[in-house]
Design an enzyme around this catalytic site. Structure first.
Site, PDB file in Angstrom:
ATOM      1  N   LYS A 248       6.680   0.604  -6.503  1.00 29.95           N
ATOM      2  CA  LYS A 248       6.307   1.884  -5.871  1.00 29.95           C
ATOM      3  C   LYS A 248       7.422   2.912  -6.040  1.00 29.95           C
ATOM      4  CE  LYS A 248       3.433  -0.395  -2.468  1.00 29.95           C
ATOM      5  NZ  LYS A 248       3.534  -1.108  -1.212  1.00 29.95           N
TER       6      LYS A 248
ATOM      7  N   LEU B 105       5.954  -9.878  -0.946  1.00 28.12           N
ATOM      8  CA  LEU B 105       5.101  -8.784  -1.404  1.00 28.12           C
ATOM      9  C   LEU B 105       4.886  -7.880  -0.195  1.00 28.12           C
ATOM     10  CD1 LEU B 105       2.352 -10.716  -3.448  1.00 28.12           C
ATOM     11  CD2 LEU B 105       4.188  -9.283  -4.373  1.00 28.12           C
ATOM     12  N   ASP B 106       4.724  -6.579  -0.433  1.00 27.02           N
ATOM     13  CA  ASP B 106       4.496  -5.646   0.672  1.00 27.02           C
ATOM     14  C   ASP B 106       3.185  -5.973   1.392  1.00 27.02           C
ATOM     15  OD1 ASP B 106       6.764  -4.307  -0.100  1.00 27.02           O
ATOM     16  OD2 ASP B 106       5.658  -2.793  -1.261  1.00 27.02           O
ATOM     17  N   TYR B 107       3.074  -5.464   2.599  1.00 28.52           N
ATOM     18  CA  TYR B 107       1.880  -5.635   3.441  1.00 28.52           C
ATOM     19  C   TYR B 107       0.605  -5.270   2.664  1.00 28.52           C
ATOM     20  CZ  TYR B 107      -0.962  -5.008   7.705  1.00 28.52           C
ATOM     21  OH  TYR B 107      -1.917  -5.080   8.687  1.00 28.52           O
TER      22      TYR B 107
END
Ligand code: URA
Length: 243
Positions: free
Chosen positions: A190, A102-104
């Site tokens: 995104k 998962l992204d930051y």
């Protein structure tokens, strides 16, 4: 046992990661470099090293569900000293690693394990699970944009596969949605919203297949139960063996 499976079973890498280590010439068996990841080894007699470090078969596997907070990296270590998921699930001896990423700034459901084979099966495209996200975007989304998101948009030169999108709430300048996608491409949600001219301002993964976060609070973790494996539809080999 096959060399790549052995490396993964030792928790040194996923099965695919193990293939890459072998192909890069970083693996020795009894002191000799072996570049065939399908080579058979005797796990009770052979000495396998990665970058000169001897591997040990781990028998105590750990399977964890974390509700990842934002502001935490999905890696085992960060050279810049930023917080990683392993700082939250602190089990230094278990040699855990995240399954997928998962992204930051993304929150939500993340699996961690030290069972490379289980991780390999969770992330293999042939077993790709639906992933459901709670998404908040800036502005309003028209019906046409929603249809495009569902039917597929082009990201990184390739169309996305069909998705399921439903609007949960329309606030003044924010739209909250639930979105289920089948693939797991880099920053996919995104980028999909960018493709229809919208910016994601909050993202949380709420489910992988039928396995949901439930009431696990953000920043908390727990071990997966037998029911969780059933919901995920992927079992560790040890549990499969028991039938
Ligand atoms: N899609 C994204 O854009 N980011 C994530 O972290 C997960 C899915």
């Amino acid at each position: 046992m096959r060399l790549n499976k052995y490396i993964a079973s030792c928790g040194a890498a996923s099965r695919r990661g193990a293939d890459a280590l072998v192909e890069a010439g970083r693996v020795t068996v009894n002191g000799r470099i072996v570049q065939n990841h399908g080579a058979d080894i005797d796990e009770n007699a052979d000495t396998v090293c990665v970058d000169g470090k001897r591997l040990n078969l781990q028998r105590a596997y750990v399977y964890i569900m974390l509700n990842k907070p934002a502001g935490v990296l999905c890696t085992c270590h960060d050279d810049r000293g930023r917080k990683t998921v392993l700082d939250i699930v602190s089990m230094p001896d278990a040699r855990l690693f995240p399954v997928g990423r998962l992204d930051y700034d993304t929150e939500g459901l993340l699996l961690l394990t030290n069972d490379g084979d289980f991780a390999f099966r969770c992330t293999h495209p042939s077993r790709e699970k639906d992933k459901t996200y709670y998404v908040r975007v800036k502005g309003a989304l028209c019906a046409e944009s929603l249809k495009r998101l569902e039917n597929g948009v082009e990201i990184d030169g390739r169309m996305t596969s069909r998705a399921h999108v439903s609007v949960l709430e329309r606030l003044k300048d924010i739209t909250a949605l639930s979105m289920t996608i089948h693939e797991g491409r880099n920053r996919q949600i995104k980028k999909m919203f960018e493709a229809v001219g919208c910016r994601v301002v909050y993202l949380k993964r709420t489910a992988i297949g039928n396995l949901t976060l439930g009431d696990l609070p953000t920043g908390q973790w727990r071990r997966l139960s037998d029911k969780d494996f059933s919901l995920l539809g992927i079992f560790p080999f040890s549990k499969q063996d028991k039938g």
